[in-house]
Write a protein that holds these residues in place. Structure first.
Motif, short mmCIF file in Angstrom:
data_model
loop_
_atom_site.label_atom_id
_atom_site.label_comp_id
_atom_site.label_asym_id
_atom_site.label_seq_id
_atom_site.Cartn_x
_atom_site.Cartn_y
_atom_site.Cartn_z
N ASP A 99 0.84 -1.19 0.00
CA ASP A 99 0.00 0.00 0.00
C ASP A 99 0.88 1.24 0.00
O ASP A 99 2.07 1.18 0.33
N GLY A 100 0.29 2.38 -0.35
CA GLY A 100 1.01 3.64 -0.35
C GLY A 100 1.70 3.88 0.99
O GLY A 100 1.08 3.74 2.03
N GLY A 101 2.98 4.21 0.95
CA GLY A 101 3.76 4.47 2.17
C GLY A 101 4.50 3.26 2.69
O GLY A 101 5.48 3.39 3.42
N GLU A 102 4.06 2.05 2.32
CA GLU A 102 4.71 0.84 2.85
C GLU A 102 6.09 0.61 2.24
O GLU A 102 7.01 0.15 2.93
N LEU A 103 6.26 0.92 0.97
CA LEU A 103 7.56 0.76 0.33
C LEU A 103 8.59 1.62 1.05
O LEU A 103 9.68 1.15 1.41
N ARG A 104 8.26 2.86 1.30
CA ARG A 104 9.17 3.77 2.00
C ARG A 104 9.44 3.27 3.42
O ARG A 104 10.57 3.34 3.91
N ALA A 105 8.42 2.76 4.09
CA ALA A 105 8.57 2.28 5.47
C ALA A 105 9.55 1.12 5.57
O ALA A 105 10.33 1.04 6.52
N ILE A 106 9.55 0.21 4.58
CA ILE A 106 10.48 -0.92 4.67
C ILE A 106 11.89 -0.54 4.21
O ILE A 106 12.83 -1.27 4.47
N GLN A 107 12.02 0.60 3.54
CA GLN A 107 13.34 1.03 3.08
C GLN A 107 14.03 1.98 4.06
O GLN A 107 15.24 2.11 4.01
N GLU A 108 13.29 2.64 4.91
CA GLU A 108 13.88 3.63 5.78
C GLU A 108 14.00 3.13 7.21
O GLU A 108 13.16 2.38 7.69
N MET A 109 15.05 3.59 7.87
CA MET A 109 15.28 3.23 9.26
C MET A 109 15.73 4.50 9.98
O MET A 109 16.57 5.23 9.47
N GLY A 110 15.16 4.75 11.13
CA GLY A 110 15.57 5.91 11.92
C GLY A 110 16.99 5.73 12.44
O GLY A 110 17.49 4.62 12.59
N PHE A 111 17.64 6.84 12.74
CA PHE A 111 19.03 6.82 13.20
C PHE A 111 19.19 5.98 14.46
O PHE A 111 20.12 5.17 14.57
N VAL A 112 18.29 6.14 15.42
CA VAL A 112 18.38 5.38 16.68
C VAL A 112 18.25 3.88 16.42
O VAL A 112 19.01 3.08 16.96
N ALA A 113 17.32 3.48 15.55
CA ALA A 113 17.15 2.06 15.22
C ALA A 113 18.39 1.53 14.50
O ALA A 113 18.81 0.39 14.73
N ALA A 114 19.00 2.33 13.64
CA ALA A 114 20.20 1.90 12.92
C ALA A 114 21.36 1.69 13.89
O ALA A 114 22.10 0.71 13.78
N VAL A 115 21.51 2.59 14.86
CA VAL A 115 22.57 2.43 15.87
C VAL A 115 22.31 1.18 16.70
O VAL A 115 23.22 0.40 16.97
N ALA A 116 21.05 0.96 17.10
CA ALA A 116 20.70 -0.23 17.88
C ALA A 116 21.01 -1.51 17.10
O ALA A 116 21.54 -2.48 17.66
N ASP A 117 20.70 -1.53 15.80
CA ASP A 117 21.02 -2.69 14.96
C ASP A 117 22.52 -2.92 14.89
O ASP A 117 23.01 -4.05 14.95
N ALA A 118 23.27 -1.84 14.74
CA ALA A 118 24.73 -1.96 14.66
C ALA A 118 25.30 -2.51 15.98
O ALA A 118 26.17 -3.39 15.96
N VAL A 119 24.82 -2.05 17.11
CA VAL A 119 25.27 -2.54 18.41
C VAL A 119 24.93 -4.02 18.57
O VAL A 119 25.76 -4.82 19.01
N ARG A 120 23.72 -4.42 18.18
CA ARG A 120 23.33 -5.85 18.24
C ARG A 120 24.24 -6.69 17.36
O ARG A 120 24.68 -7.77 17.75
N PHE A 121 24.56 -6.20 16.18
CA PHE A 121 25.43 -6.93 15.26
C PHE A 121 26.83 -7.10 15.86
O PHE A 121 27.41 -8.18 15.82
N ILE A 122 27.38 -6.04 16.44
CA ILE A 122 28.72 -6.07 17.01
C ILE A 122 28.77 -7.00 18.22
O ILE A 122 29.72 -7.76 18.38
N THR A 123 27.76 -6.97 19.07
CA THR A 123 27.77 -7.77 20.30
C THR A 123 27.48 -9.25 20.03
O THR A 123 27.74 -10.08 20.89
#
Length: 125
Positions: A99-123
């Protein structure tokens, strides 16, 4: 091909190198084959995430597959990238409606979520 949501004729677009059909009215996207994986593999990190998704009421309505004849009702599947996105998947042709807006939602990630993902990956190592 007509939009399964509002029955308008869709036009071909190329999000992130994928091939898709887009509805000019509701801005939904129809993807086939590996095009959804191509789109999902792109992550755009934004300082703030701004989602404009359809209401839950709209997302849960059954939709017919725009490709298959006779028109089959598509199955609802939660996106692995964003749990707020409810994909419509045809079990016959394996096409996917966003649906409209869903493509963008699955492609974008907020800065805080990106940092959290990076920390999970490293640990995890």
């Amino acid at each position: 091909m007509n939009c399964p949501r509002c029955d308008k004729v869709m036009t071909q677009v190329h999000p992130e190198g994928a091939e898709a059909q887009q509805c000019p009215q509701c801005e939904g996207h129809w993807l086939e084959g590996d095009d959804l994986r191509r789109v999902e593999s792109t992550v755009n990190v934004r300082l703030f995430e701004w989602r404009k998704l359809p209401s839950q009421e709209v997302q849960v309505r059954e939709l017919p597959c725009p490709r298959c004849r006779p028109r089959a009702v598509m199955k609802k599947v939660r996106s692995e990238r964003d749990q707020h996105v409810l994909l419509d998947v045809c079990e016959r042709c394996h096409g996917v409606w966003l649906d409209g807006g869903e493509l963008r939602a699955i492609q974008e990630m907020g800065f805080v979520a990106a940092v959290a993902d990076a920390v999970r990956f490293i640990t995890q190592k």
